[in-house]
Scaffold this active site. Structure first.
Site, short mmCIF file in Angstrom:
data_model
loop_
_atom_site.label_atom_id
_atom_site.label_comp_id
_atom_site.label_asym_id
_atom_site.label_seq_id
_atom_site.Cartn_x
_atom_site.Cartn_y
_atom_site.Cartn_z
N ARG A 1 17.83 4.91 6.48
CA ARG A 1 16.98 3.99 7.26
C ARG A 1 17.57 2.58 7.32
NH1 ARG A 1 10.51 3.31 7.63
NH2 ARG A 1 10.86 5.37 8.51
N GLU B 1 9.37 -1.07 8.56
CA GLU B 1 9.36 -1.02 7.10
C GLU B 1 10.63 -0.37 6.55
OE1 GLU B 1 8.11 1.56 3.52
OE2 GLU B 1 6.75 1.83 5.22
N ARG C 1 10.79 14.44 2.62
CA ARG C 1 9.42 14.24 3.12
C ARG C 1 9.23 15.01 4.42
NH1 ARG C 1 8.49 7.72 1.94
NH2 ARG C 1 8.88 7.88 -0.31
N SER D 1 9.13 -0.95 -0.02
CA SER D 1 7.72 -1.04 -0.42
C SER D 1 7.65 -1.33 -1.91
CB SER D 1 7.00 0.27 -0.10
OG SER D 1 5.62 0.15 -0.34
N ARG E 1 13.37 8.12 10.80
CA ARG E 1 12.37 8.98 10.17
C ARG E 1 12.95 10.39 10.06
NH1 ARG E 1 6.85 7.94 9.62
NH2 ARG E 1 6.99 6.21 11.10
#
Length: 420
Positions: free
Chosen positions: A388, A347, A258, A350, A273
């Site tokens: 993460r 977070e 990403r 999801s 990130r």
């Protein structure tokens, strides 16, 4: 994508959904193109029917009638060609707009423009209280020689990472254990590539909404995917699945990429990130039944929660607001895990229900026992994403000596030792 007939009869609700999700949508333009397309298709059928009648009566007609018929047939051929081109153009324009139509959120979704309107629906576990100066994950990992950020930045640039030693083994253990536990629950482990054609991103709804967040390999006509969902959703594109083969349950492992476009200066330190990571994604294709979708949503969420509970991590479940859930989502729950160095939840997972929205884009259908064919429902959920998850894992389980306690179920992967 929504059914055009549904949009036709529920235009106000579709427009309201777009407003709630903060998306520009010209419903009137869609309806106008739909009306024009239906009108032109009807006209096209009428012209073709007239041409067929002329052809059928040509042999029995006298010479004058045949001449007139031939002239009319040539005229009809030109009119048909022109109208077919118009139908094609209108059809493409309509499909392009239909690809921008969001799904309708469920009635329990908080209405708001972004994550600020999200609601906490459940909190599990208590954040640790340290009686010593706690370190963040970067300091802990660098002290043990598990992380090399400066050197890898010279190789791959900012937001890259290199895990070393036992932390590298821990990452692999987490991914493997997650795949194994999902397999025990009937999910088929599957490894898929990160490379995918543009059509696959359209099928999931990542395009045309967020192309800026992908890395493009223009020479090859490919993009790097940020989730295994992109490959898994298109794996059954164009298929009609027998009811006996549903639900299809995948535990998809893949490298993920990403750009993190628009993230600004947030979370630039460490592993929260990064541009490349790994993920095990739960993905479901089931019948188009709202109750069945709701069942799988809760099942996927429970699987992710069980992993966090076994990891001994405090977390909370978020009901995502309309402006935060994304265009295709009917319902979305995030799981946020406690990060001590930030003194807040972040977070890590999801869970999303999309009903027919993706299946219509990818043309994934199922046939029931009576022979009826309908579009499927799809769902997806992060089972685990690394690196993460390593951030809260390292920080929450640190000791005064700067060591990291290992959750019991992971110790067999790392020589049976209690500490990383």
């Amino acid at each position: 994508m929504l059914d055009i007939a549904f949009i036709r009869h529920n235009a106000a609700a579709v427009a309201a959904a777009a407003r709630a999700k903060g998306l520009p949508l010209d419903v009137d333009r869609i309806l106008a193109l739909d009306a024009a397309l239906r009108r032109d298709k009807a006209g096209l059928e009428a012209l073709k029917a007239e041409r067929n009648r002329l052809a059928a009566g040509f042999v029995a007609a006298d010479e004058a009638a045949r001449a007139a018929g031939a002239e009319r047939s040539r005229t009809l051929t030109g009119e048909i060609a022109a109208l077919e081109a118009g139908v094609d153009d209108t059809g493409r324009a309509l499909r392009g707009l239909l690809l921008t139509v969001p799904n309708l959120p469920w009635e329990g979704a908080p209405v708001g423009p972004d994550e600020s309107a999200n609601e906490v629906i459940r909190v599990v576990g208590q954040p640790p209280v340290f009686d010593f100066p706690a370190l963040d994950h970067v300091a802990l990992a660098e002290r043990r020689g598990w992380l090399d950020l400066p050197r890898i930045a010279k190789v791959a640039g900012a937001r890259s990472y290199a895990l070393k030693g036992r932390l590298a083994l821990l990452e692999q253990a987490l991914l493997l254990d997650t795949s194994k536990r999902l397999a025990r629950q009937g999910f088929q482990p599957i490894c898929v590539p990160a490379l995918a054609r543009e059509e696959a991103f359209v099928n999931t709804g990542h395009f045309p909404f967020a192309p800026e967040d992908t890395f493009e390999l223009a020479r090859d006509g490919l993009h790097l995917a940020g989730t295994a969902e992109i490959a898994l959703n298109s794996l059954h594109a164009g298929e009609i699945i027998d009811e006996r083969d549903l639900p299809i349950l995948y535990a998809g492992f893949s490298p993920c990429f990403r750009r993190e476009a628009g993230s600004g200066g947030r979370d630039v330190r460490g592993l929260l990130r990064v541009h490349q990571f790994y993920k095990v994604e739960q993905y479901v294709i089931c019948r188009n039944d709202a109750e069945e979708s709701a069942h799988w949503h809760q099942r996927l969420l429970a699987n992710a929660e069980a992993i966090l509970q076994d990891l001994g991590l405090p977390y909370r479940i978020i009901e995502c607001a309309t402006g935060d859930m994304g265009p295709g989502k009917v319902r979305m729950n995030d799981i946020e895990t406690w990060v001590p160095s930030l003194a807040r939840y972040r977070e890590t997972h999801s869970c999303s229900t999309l009903h027919e929205w993706q299946a219509r884009r990818a043309n994934i259908r199922w046939r029931d026992r009576q022979g009826r064919v309908r579009f499927c429902h799809t769902l997806n959920n992060t089972a685990i994403a690394t690196p993460r998850i390593l951030v809260p894992l390292i920080e929450n389980h640190q000791t005064p000596e700067g060591r990291v306690r290992l959750p019991a179920f992971l110790r067999s992967y790392l020589g049976g030792e209690a500490f990383l």
